[in-house]
Design a protein around this motif. Structure first.
Motif, PDB file in Angstrom:
ATOM      1  N   ASN A 250       0.841  -1.188   0.000  1.00 28.23           N
ATOM      2  CA  ASN A 250       0.000   0.000   0.000  1.00 28.23           C
ATOM      3  C   ASN A 250       0.880   1.242   0.000  1.00 28.23           C
ATOM      4  O   ASN A 250       1.946   1.257   0.621  1.00 28.23           O
ATOM      5  N   ILE A 251       0.439   2.278  -0.692  1.00 27.26           N
ATOM      6  CA  ILE A 251       1.201   3.523  -0.822  1.00 27.26           C
ATOM      7  C   ILE A 251       0.366   4.685  -0.304  1.00 27.26           C
ATOM      8  O   ILE A 251      -0.828   4.775  -0.593  1.00 27.26           O
ATOM      9  N   ALA A 252       1.000   5.571   0.468  1.00 28.97           N
ATOM     10  CA  ALA A 252       0.356   6.798   0.930  1.00 28.97           C
ATOM     11  C   ALA A 252       1.225   7.978   0.531  1.00 28.97           C
ATOM     12  O   ALA A 252       2.450   7.922   0.659  1.00 28.97           O
ATOM     13  N   LEU A 253       0.598   9.059   0.053  1.00 26.16           N
ATOM     14  CA  LEU A 253       1.318  10.229  -0.459  1.00 26.16           C
ATOM     15  C   LEU A 253       0.699  11.524   0.061  1.00 26.16           C
ATOM     16  O   LEU A 253       0.372  12.423  -0.707  1.00 26.16           O
ATOM     17  N   PRO A 254       0.540  11.695   1.368  1.00 28.42           N
ATOM     18  CA  PRO A 254      -0.137  12.895   1.886  1.00 28.42           C
ATOM     19  C   PRO A 254       0.752  14.131   1.876  1.00 28.42           C
ATOM     20  O   PRO A 254       1.973  14.047   2.034  1.00 28.42           O
ATOM     21  N   PHE A 255       0.139  15.299   1.705  1.00 25.57           N
ATOM     22  CA  PHE A 255       0.854  16.564   1.842  1.00 25.57           C
ATOM     23  C   PHE A 255      -0.146  17.650   2.194  1.00 25.57           C
ATOM     24  O   PHE A 255      -1.328  17.551   1.859  1.00 25.57           O
TER      25      PHE A 255
END
Length: 312
Positions: A284-289
């Motif tokens: 799983n990949i998460a890319l929060p900003f």
């Protein structure tokens, strides 16, 4: 030994990225460089290589681009020079290596790897790190002005002019963007993270941010791998990369829950901003900003890939 799907995510920095100031040609060039970095990491993973090798390969590709704040595209400090930082971590062994304040190392992430594998230490800085580099074959030294680019010099002048004009010069929120990083899951189920940066434009007094600090800008263990980008002082104060991992390991949070909680709540509530990329053992990949944009790219376990800059 059976193999599992692999995955990769990269970033080229988070910050104030204005749509109207990014031409179609510039956006295409940035996305092309992100694609090249993805491909560099993908080839390693596809051929059965380690997550650590893949993360390093992707970051080297980003360091070679003049469009990101690392390696060739590093920002200028207040003295008109460049000081670069980098770190990487192997989630399987929790071994790590880092360098800070180096001025003549073409690819700082390569030197961080050498520190991890060929020294008893985790971090080396400044002249000492460069002396160590001379003992390691394959580490290329370059003159400090090799890192110069016209765009970064203009950015320095603009920042210095703004600093002279503003009473609140210490407030750096939203006035920077930079750092590159990669996180990877290999087909053997192992994770790794790597981060590299030129630091903050117009930085003074040998300032070092979170990127070379294990647990702050970089972390990898058996559960997840994280690389951060943003206002480094707040990533240090909140141990951002490790906080994300701890919420998964000890709190039972999902990758997305943990990453969102830290990047979208903890960091801004303490006064900072930025983003992160993270990947877990299931791919799983998460890319929060929490900034207006973050240069990023990914290859999912199903082989799909993409790049993005803005939130939509």
């Amino acid at each position: 030994m059976t193999s599992s799907p692999f995955a990769l995510a990269i970033h080229g920095g988070a910050g104030v990225i204005e749509r109207e100031r990014l031409s179609a040609e510039e956006e295409a060039a940035i996305r092309a460089d992100l694609d090249r970095a993805l491909e560099a990491g993908y080839r390693v993973l596809r051929d059965g290589g380690s997550a650590l090798d893949a993360a390093q390969a992707a970051v080297v590709a980003l360091e070679e681009s003049p469009r990101f704040n690392a390696g060739k595209g590093a920002v200028f400090d207040a003295e008109g020079r460049h000081e670069l930082d980098a770190s990487l971590m192997d989630g399987r062994t929790r071994r790590a290596g880092a360098v800070a304040g180096v001025a003549t190392i073409r690819n700082p992430i390569k030197l961080a790897r050498e520190v991890m594998e060929h020294s008893p230490h985790v971090m080396l800085i400044g002249a000492g790190a460069e002396n160590f580099a001379d003992t390691r074959p394959g580490i290329e030294r370059v003159p400090n002005d090799w890192f110069d680019t016209d765009a970064r010099h203009a950015q320095l002048l603009e920042t210095q002019a703004r600093e002279r004009a503003e009473a609140d010069a210490a407030n750096l929120k939203g006035k920077y963007f930079g750092t590159v990083g990669a996180v990877a899951l290999d087909m053997h189920g192992h994770l790794a993270a790597a981060t590299s940066t030129g630091g903050m434009t117009n930085k003074k007094w040998g300032r070092v941010g979170d990127s070379p600090l294990i647990g702050c800008g970089t972390w990898a263990d058996a559960h997840c791998a994280v690389s951060g980008t943003g206002w480094g002082e707040f990533f240090i104060r909140n141990a951002v990369a490790h906080d994300i991992a701890a919420r998964i390991a000890y709190g039972g949070a999902s990758l997305q829950e943990a990453a969102d909680a830290v990047i979208l709540r903890v960091v801004p509530e303490s006064g900072g901003d930025g983003g992160a990329i993270a990947i877990d053992a299931q791919g799983n990949i998460a890319l929060p900003f929490n900034t207006s944009g973050m240069y990023r790219g990914w290859i999912a376990t199903d082989g799909s890939r993409g790049t993005a800059i803005f939130s939509s």
